[in-house]
Design a protein around this motif. Structure first.
Motif, short mmCIF file in Angstrom:
data_model
loop_
_atom_site.label_atom_id
_atom_site.label_comp_id
_atom_site.label_asym_id
_atom_site.label_seq_id
_atom_site.Cartn_x
_atom_site.Cartn_y
_atom_site.Cartn_z
N LYS A 64 14.34 28.00 -52.35
CA LYS A 64 14.98 29.08 -53.08
C LYS A 64 14.58 29.06 -54.55
O LYS A 64 14.33 30.11 -55.15
N LYS A 65 14.53 27.86 -55.14
CA LYS A 65 14.13 27.75 -56.55
C LYS A 65 12.69 28.20 -56.75
O LYS A 65 12.36 28.86 -57.73
N PHE A 66 11.83 27.83 -55.79
CA PHE A 66 10.43 28.25 -55.90
C PHE A 66 10.32 29.77 -55.78
O PHE A 66 9.55 30.40 -56.50
N GLY A 67 11.11 30.34 -54.87
CA GLY A 67 11.09 31.79 -54.70
C GLY A 67 11.56 32.53 -55.92
O GLY A 67 11.16 33.68 -56.16
N SER A 68 12.42 31.91 -56.74
CA SER A 68 12.94 32.58 -57.93
C SER A 68 11.85 32.78 -58.98
O SER A 68 12.03 33.57 -59.92
N ARG A 129 -6.38 37.25 -69.51
CA ARG A 129 -6.77 35.86 -69.71
C ARG A 129 -5.64 34.91 -69.30
O ARG A 129 -5.86 33.87 -68.67
N GLN A 130 -4.40 35.29 -69.64
CA GLN A 130 -3.25 34.46 -69.28
C GLN A 130 -3.14 34.31 -67.75
O GLN A 130 -2.94 33.20 -67.25
N LEU A 131 -3.30 35.42 -67.03
CA LEU A 131 -3.21 35.35 -65.57
C LEU A 131 -4.37 34.55 -64.98
O LEU A 131 -4.18 33.77 -64.04
N LEU A 132 -5.56 34.74 -65.51
CA LEU A 132 -6.72 34.01 -65.01
C LEU A 132 -6.57 32.51 -65.21
O LEU A 132 -7.05 31.71 -64.39
N GLU A 133 -5.91 32.12 -66.28
CA GLU A 133 -5.72 30.70 -66.55
C GLU A 133 -4.55 30.11 -65.76
O GLU A 133 -4.64 28.98 -65.26
N GLU A 134 -3.46 30.89 -65.65
CA GLU A 134 -2.24 30.32 -65.09
C GLU A 134 -2.08 30.52 -63.59
O GLU A 134 -1.43 29.71 -62.93
N MET A 135 -2.65 31.58 -63.02
CA MET A 135 -2.52 31.81 -61.58
C MET A 135 -3.11 30.66 -60.75
O MET A 135 -2.46 30.19 -59.80
N PRO A 136 -4.31 30.18 -61.07
CA PRO A 136 -4.83 29.05 -60.29
C PRO A 136 -3.94 27.81 -60.40
O PRO A 136 -3.76 27.08 -59.42
N ARG A 137 -3.36 27.57 -61.60
CA ARG A 137 -2.47 26.43 -61.76
C ARG A 137 -1.20 26.61 -60.94
O ARG A 137 -0.68 25.65 -60.35
N PHE A 138 -0.72 27.85 -60.90
CA PHE A 138 0.49 28.14 -60.13
C PHE A 138 0.25 27.86 -58.64
O PHE A 138 1.04 27.17 -58.00
N TYR A 139 -0.82 28.41 -58.11
CA TYR A 139 -1.10 28.21 -56.69
C TYR A 139 -1.46 26.76 -56.40
O TYR A 139 -1.12 26.23 -55.34
N GLY A 140 -2.15 26.12 -57.33
CA GLY A 140 -2.52 24.72 -57.12
C GLY A 140 -1.34 23.78 -57.14
O GLY A 140 -1.37 22.71 -56.53
N SER A 141 -0.27 24.20 -57.81
CA SER A 141 0.91 23.32 -57.92
C SER A 141 1.81 23.41 -56.70
O SER A 141 2.76 22.65 -56.57
N ARG A 142 1.54 24.36 -55.80
CA ARG A 142 2.43 24.54 -54.65
C ARG A 142 2.51 23.29 -53.79
O ARG A 142 3.59 22.87 -53.37
N LEU A 143 1.36 22.67 -53.53
CA LEU A 143 1.36 21.48 -52.68
C LEU A 143 2.13 20.34 -53.34
O LEU A 143 2.91 19.64 -52.68
N ASP A 144 1.89 20.17 -54.65
CA ASP A 144 2.62 19.11 -55.36
C ASP A 144 4.12 19.36 -55.33
O ASP A 144 4.91 18.42 -55.24
N PHE A 146 5.87 21.17 -53.00
CA PHE A 146 6.47 21.12 -51.67
C PHE A 146 6.27 19.80 -50.94
O PHE A 146 6.97 19.53 -49.96
N GLN A 147 5.33 18.98 -51.39
CA GLN A 147 5.08 17.72 -50.68
C GLN A 147 6.33 16.86 -50.54
O GLN A 147 6.61 16.35 -49.45
N PRO A 148 7.11 16.65 -51.61
CA PRO A 148 8.35 15.85 -51.43
C PRO A 148 9.30 16.47 -50.42
O PRO A 148 9.96 15.74 -49.66
N SER A 149 9.37 17.81 -50.38
CA SER A 149 10.25 18.47 -49.41
C SER A 149 9.77 18.22 -47.99
O SER A 149 10.58 17.95 -47.09
N PHE A 150 8.45 18.33 -47.79
CA PHE A 150 7.91 18.09 -46.44
C PHE A 150 8.15 16.64 -46.03
O PHE A 150 8.49 16.36 -44.87
N GLU A 151 7.97 15.71 -46.96
CA GLU A 151 8.19 14.30 -46.64
C GLU A 151 9.65 14.06 -46.29
O GLU A 151 9.95 13.33 -45.34
N SER A 152 10.57 14.68 -47.04
CA SER A 152 12.00 14.52 -46.76
C SER A 152 12.35 15.12 -45.41
O SER A 152 13.16 14.55 -44.65
N LEU A 153 11.74 16.25 -45.09
CA LEU A 153 12.00 16.89 -43.79
C LEU A 153 11.54 15.99 -42.65
O LEU A 153 12.26 15.81 -41.66
N ILE A 154 10.35 15.42 -42.79
CA ILE A 154 9.82 14.54 -41.75
C ILE A 154 10.70 13.30 -41.60
O ILE A 154 11.02 12.88 -40.48
#
Length: 205
Positions: A64-68, A129-144, A146-154
């Motif tokens: 939910k926090k990520f979706g916000s 320029r702001q979107l070009l710089e920050e969008m890749p960081r945003f998408y790249g940070s998704r795994l970092d 959600f990884q704790p959430s996936f580990e907790s779920l498992i």
């Protein structure tokens, strides 16, 4: 998760209903078996509720926090698109005057259009320029993120099913009749069912 809660609550209710059945008062062995079942169902319900709470805390709430974040991200994309439209509109205006004959009034309008274009172009380039710089960081940070959430779920699933294996293993040992194979139990159940069918009160008309 609601299905898990509903299932375990239903199992507890069934065991309680069995305990209140008059047959349990007449047969001590049956009472012992139903009591063991009731204890197992309550243990299952307790561990199930613990798992549901853990998943809510470690998976659902982070989701939910990520979706916000998305409304703000979408707004940044829309602002960039609006800046692009403004830039293209004024660029087309400049190009129109550049194609005309270079008279005094046209040159004045061309100069004015270029002055209007400059801050709009700079605004678009900054937003882009702001979107070009920050969008890749945003998408790249998704795994970092959600990884704790996936580990907790498992881990929650491993603990839950390990406990379920133990609970029903214990229950099986309590209800097991030594020396009886599954085939023997099946034959005994069929024999008892046949006896019940032979009773006049359940006989076919």
């Amino acid at each position: 998760m609601e299905n898990f809660s509903t299932m375990s609550k239903s199992a507890v209710k069934i065991s309680l209903d069995l305990l209140s059945n008059p047959l349990c008062e007449q047969d001590q062995d049956l009472l012992n078996m139903v009591t063991a079942l009731d204890t197992a169902m309550k243990r299952m319900d307790a561990f199930n509720q613990e798992k549901v709470n853990q998943i809510q805390k470690t998976v659902i709430e982070p989701l939910k926090k990520f979706g916000s974040v998305f409304p703000s991200l979408n707004m940044a994309v829309k602002r960039r698109e609006q800046a692009l439209q403004d830039y293209r509109r004024l660029q087309a205006k400049v190009e129109k005057y550049e194609e005309k004959e270079k008279t005094g009034p046209v040159l004045a309008k061309l100069h004015q259009a270029r002055e209007e274009l400059r801050p709009v172009r700079e605004d678009f380039e900054a937003k882009n320029r702001q979107l070009l710089e920050e969008m890749p960081r945003f998408y790249g940070s998704r795994l970092d993120y959600f990884q704790p959430s996936f580990e907790s779920l498992i881990r929650a699933q491993v603990v839950y099913y390990s406990e379920m294996h133990k609970i029903f293993g214990d229950l099986s040992h309590q209800l097991d009749q030594p020396g009886h194979s599954d085939e023997q139990r099946e034959r005994e159940n069929e024999a008892k069912l046949s006896e019940l069918r032979a009773l006049s009160i359940v006989a076919d008309d």
